[in-house]
Write a protein that holds these residues in place. Structure first.
Motif, short mmCIF file in Angstrom:
data_model
loop_
_atom_site.label_atom_id
_atom_site.label_comp_id
_atom_site.label_asym_id
_atom_site.label_seq_id
_atom_site.Cartn_x
_atom_site.Cartn_y
_atom_site.Cartn_z
N UNK A 96 8.23 5.84 -6.24
CA UNK A 96 7.02 5.75 -5.43
C UNK A 96 6.27 4.45 -5.70
N UNK A 97 6.93 3.35 -5.29
CA UNK A 97 6.40 2.00 -5.51
C UNK A 97 5.03 1.85 -4.87
N UNK A 98 4.20 1.02 -5.50
CA UNK A 98 2.91 0.70 -4.90
C UNK A 98 3.08 -0.18 -3.66
N UNK A 99 4.14 -0.98 -3.67
CA UNK A 99 4.46 -1.82 -2.50
C UNK A 99 5.90 -1.52 -2.11
N UNK A 100 6.12 -0.41 -1.42
CA UNK A 100 7.50 0.07 -1.25
C UNK A 100 8.32 -0.78 -0.29
N UNK A 101 9.53 -1.12 -0.74
CA UNK A 101 10.45 -1.91 0.08
C UNK A 101 10.93 -1.10 1.27
N UNK A 102 11.06 0.23 1.07
CA UNK A 102 11.57 1.08 2.14
C UNK A 102 10.58 1.11 3.30
N UNK A 103 9.29 1.18 2.97
CA UNK A 103 8.27 1.20 4.01
C UNK A 103 8.32 -0.11 4.80
N UNK A 104 8.50 -1.19 4.05
CA UNK A 104 8.55 -2.51 4.69
C UNK A 104 9.78 -2.64 5.58
N UNK A 105 10.90 -2.08 5.09
CA UNK A 105 12.16 -2.27 5.81
C UNK A 105 12.27 -1.37 7.03
N UNK A 106 11.54 -0.27 7.04
CA UNK A 106 11.67 0.70 8.13
C UNK A 106 11.21 0.06 9.44
N UNK A 107 12.12 0.00 10.43
CA UNK A 107 11.78 -0.73 11.65
C UNK A 107 10.97 0.11 12.63
N UNK A 108 10.89 1.42 12.38
CA UNK A 108 10.11 2.25 13.29
C UNK A 108 8.85 2.80 12.64
N UNK A 109 8.59 2.37 11.42
CA UNK A 109 7.36 2.82 10.75
C UNK A 109 7.38 4.30 10.38
N UNK A 110 8.60 4.83 10.12
CA UNK A 110 8.69 6.25 9.76
C UNK A 110 8.23 6.49 8.32
N UNK A 111 8.44 5.50 7.46
CA UNK A 111 8.05 5.64 6.05
C UNK A 111 6.64 5.12 5.84
N UNK A 112 5.93 5.73 4.92
CA UNK A 112 4.58 5.25 4.63
C UNK A 112 4.20 5.58 3.20
N UNK A 113 3.29 4.78 2.65
CA UNK A 113 2.76 5.03 1.31
C UNK A 113 1.41 5.72 1.48
N UNK A 114 1.31 6.93 0.95
CA UNK A 114 0.05 7.66 1.08
C UNK A 114 -0.95 7.19 0.04
N UNK A 115 -2.20 7.47 0.32
CA UNK A 115 -3.25 7.07 -0.61
C UNK A 115 -3.08 7.76 -1.96
#
Lengths: 358, 307
Positions: B122-141
């Motif tokens: 659960x990275x603070x700056x997740x690579x998966x969120x960045x890489x997701x092209x449809x914005x399906x992944x997100x980092x919650x507060x």
């Protein structure tokens, strides 16, 4: 008027001063330095100014005599049941290692603190510096149990599994460098049972696995003859008792037999006497020959002894007899045969006849 | 997207088309939302995390059981988890087990091997969120990196992007396979419960709390027991910091933790990805250059080129 005010102020000041110097109800034992736990030297009940718990190991001497036999751990609400913890057995084992403070690490000298006094019963909590009660207990127990048990099986403690006592050696032959009798036979079982020595008397700085892991869990059995520790360490343990013995008392060319009372003293110990520690009869640290007459030790048996507890209630005819009338040769273990006194018609033709010796 | 036939119908010249295209592209640059693909900083200072003390972990694998039970994944009964033979080979989290425990030898005490729980950091700056092209992944507060199955198109870019190789894919599912990974019990935590693994850990090798406090606790433990720990808190700075933090008794590389820099993983991929489209300058410049070339070559052919 001014004088009255001044008097009142003085009075108020003095009561305040007295209030501060009031002697606490439970004086803190001087063995413990206050600054071990408190940041300031003068903590108050409202402002204890405690340091973050440092898991301080206060090595205060505690006796295992008053230690509770067993305590029940856990609420039983979780997946596993409660644990019946053999507290006293662990306390006595702990004497061979780090002592009570291995577990009771926060000891301020007063009453022993229970784990739950500091460790929270709930995991979701604000003070995360020390583990919750469940975590603290598991961290304490599992470390050692895993070390010698090689598993983290929950059922070891949570089930009804009995952990076997370590297989204590009966005697150990040590090979030493002494040229006039290199073998020293140590009768371990006699020292524990007959001489009543506590384990901690000889064993110090031990870990659990030094006893529990040998001869158990598929570990290789103990060697018949072991190389001894360096001379100083091994002699110190023995010298506290064997101070007056000479070298040949222990050093021999071959392993010695364990102590045999009948062979050495000429008096066979029956099973009751055999279970006694030597000091029960040989008082005062002297192992001189004792009077073998029963009443030399069993002085006040009359009036207390109930024959019916042996399985035979004596009727009025028999109760008048002396013990040796039936129990000849001080043989009290084997029940005397009726036929030694009565003829074969007994008990059919009561009261029968007394035959043989009176 | 206008067809060439349409252009002809409207009587547009090629030059006019290029002019329009450039104009539209230039207009788009004024939309900051498109240019700003990097997610805004939602990191709350009191976001939660978990401190994993691998020196406390006893390898009972109750966390694996707790995780599967709370996520509705099939699991054998808890008693079977006492079987230590699973430690014989290394395991990775997958779509059927979102967390796994592996065992590593302990040079200080061979009788007590180290056991290490693995799951999404659960990275603070997740690579998966960045890489997701449809914005399906997100980092919650709250710290969780979660994903929206409804949005996911199954491109699996997140699997490639993750520096810890965590997201798994339901390859066996012919229809509608999903991405699976630890969600830091996002749902349970919203209900005020602890993460399932933290709750089921008997030894509290997993401490759940505010990340900042966990870092303090971790450093304090290292300071207090320098013999017990290596002087390092894994996850404090790795790829810009992770919600899950680790303490260990031997070098983290020996426990198969990847050696990562302090910069957030999205930094590299995003600088390339976003660089290509940054403020639409490169595409506009490219189309402008092509247009210029065409215009120049057309003028040349008009002036003196062979017919």
């Amino acid at each position: 008027m001014k004088a009255i005010y001044a008097l009142l102020i003085c009075l108020a000041a003095s009561t305040r001063a007295f209030a501060q110097t009031e002697i606490p109800a439970e004086p803190v034992p001087s063995k413990v330095d206050c600054r071990l736990c408190h940041i300031s030297g003068s903590p108050t009940k409202e402002k204890p100014s405690l340091l973050q718990c440092q898991r301080v190991m206060n090595k205060l001497a505690r006796s295992t005599q008053q230690a509770p036999q067993t305590i029940t751990l856990g609420t039983g609400k979780g997946t596993y049941g409660q644990v019946k913890f053999s507290h006293k057995a662990h306390a006595e084992m702990g004497e061979m290692g780090g002592g009570c403070y291995q577990c009771h690490h926060y000891d301020h000298g007063g009453e022993i603190q229970k784990c739950g006094n500091c460790h929270s019963a709930t995991r979701a909590r604000s003070d995360l510096a020390s583990p919750d009660l469940k975590g603290a207990l598991h961290q304490l127990c599992v470390g050692c149990h895993k070390e010698w048990g090689h598993t983290a099986e929950c059922s070891t403690c949570h089930g009804k599994k009995n952990i076997p006592n370590p297989d204590l050696p009966k005697k150990i032959a040590f090979r030493t460098a002494y040229n006039r009798g290199s073998i020293v036979t140590f009768t371990h079982a006699d020292h524990v049972k007959s001489f009543g020595l506590k384990c901690a008397r000889c064993h110090q700085d031990q870990t659990c696995s030094s006893c529990h892991d040998s001869g158990m869990n598929g570990a290789p059995p103990r060697a018949a003859v072991k190389d001894s520790d360096p001379m100083k360490a091994s002699h110190m343990a023995c010298f506290s008792c064997h101070a007056k013995d000479n070298c040949a008392s222990c050093h021999s060319g071959k392993p010695m037999d364990t102590f045999n009372h009948e062979k050495s003293a000429g008096w066979r110990l029956n099973r009751f006497h055999n279970a006694l520690a030597c000091q029960r009869c040989h008082t005062g640290g002297k192992f001189a020959k004792l009077n073998t007459d029963c009443q030399s030790c069993h002085k006040d048996w009359q009036g207390k002894f109930e024959h019916k507890k042996t399985g035979l209630a004596l009727d009025e005819t028999h109760s008048g007899l002396g013990c040796d009338s039936c129990h000849g040769d001080k043989e009290f273990l084997a029940p005397p045969a009726c036929s030694a006194c009565h003829d074969k018609s007994y008990p059919k033709d009561k009261p029968g006849h007394i035959v043989g010796k009176g | 997207m206008n067809s060439s036939s349409g252009d002809k119908e409207k009587g547009l010249t090629r030059r006019a088309f290029i002019k329009n295209t450039v104009g539209i592209a230039a207009g788009l640059t004024s939309l900051p939302a498109l240019a700003q693909a990097k997610p805004e900083n939602i990191l709350s200072p009191d976001r939660m995390g978990v401190l994993v003390d691998t020196t406390v972990c006893i390898g009972c694998r109750n966390c694996e059981w707790g995780c599967k039970t709370s996520h509705g994944l099939p699991t054998p009964p808890l008693e079977t988890y006492e079987d230590a033979s699973v430690f014989e080979k290394m395991r990775r989290p997958d779509d059927k087990a979102l967390t796994v425990v592996n065992s590593y030898p302990n040079p200080k005490d061979p009788k007590a091997p180290y056991t290490v729980k693995v799951q999404c950091m659960h990275c603070d700056h997740p690579a998966c969120v960045s890489a997701c092209i449809v914005g399906a992944l997100s980092k919650e507060e709250s710290g969780s990196v979660i994903w929206d199955t409804g949005k996911c198109i199954g491109c699996r870019y997140c699997i490639v992007a993750c520096p810890f190789q965590i997201p798994a894919f339901e390859y066996y599912q012919a229809l509608q396979p999903e991405i699976r990974k630890c969600d830091f019990c996002s749902g349970r935590r919203k209900d005020g419960k602890l993460p399932a693994c933290v709750e089921s850990c008997p030894a509290e090798a997993l401490t759940y709390g505010p990340r900042e406090e966990l870092v303090r606790i971790a450093r304090n433990r290292v300071k207090r027991y320098p013999q017990r720990y290596v002087n390092y808190v894994y996850g404090e700075y790795e790829v810009g910091g992770t919600s899950w933090l680790y303490l260990a008794g031997r070098d983290f590389a020996d426990l198969q933790f990847p050696k990562l820099g302090k910069n957030p993983a999205p930094g590299v991929s995003e600088s390339i990805q976003h660089g290509i489209f940054a403020y639409f300058v490169p595409p506009v410049a490219l189309y402008g250059l092509l247009g210029l070339l065409m215009w120049v070559s057309k003028n040349n052919s008009d002036e003196g080129g062979p017919k």
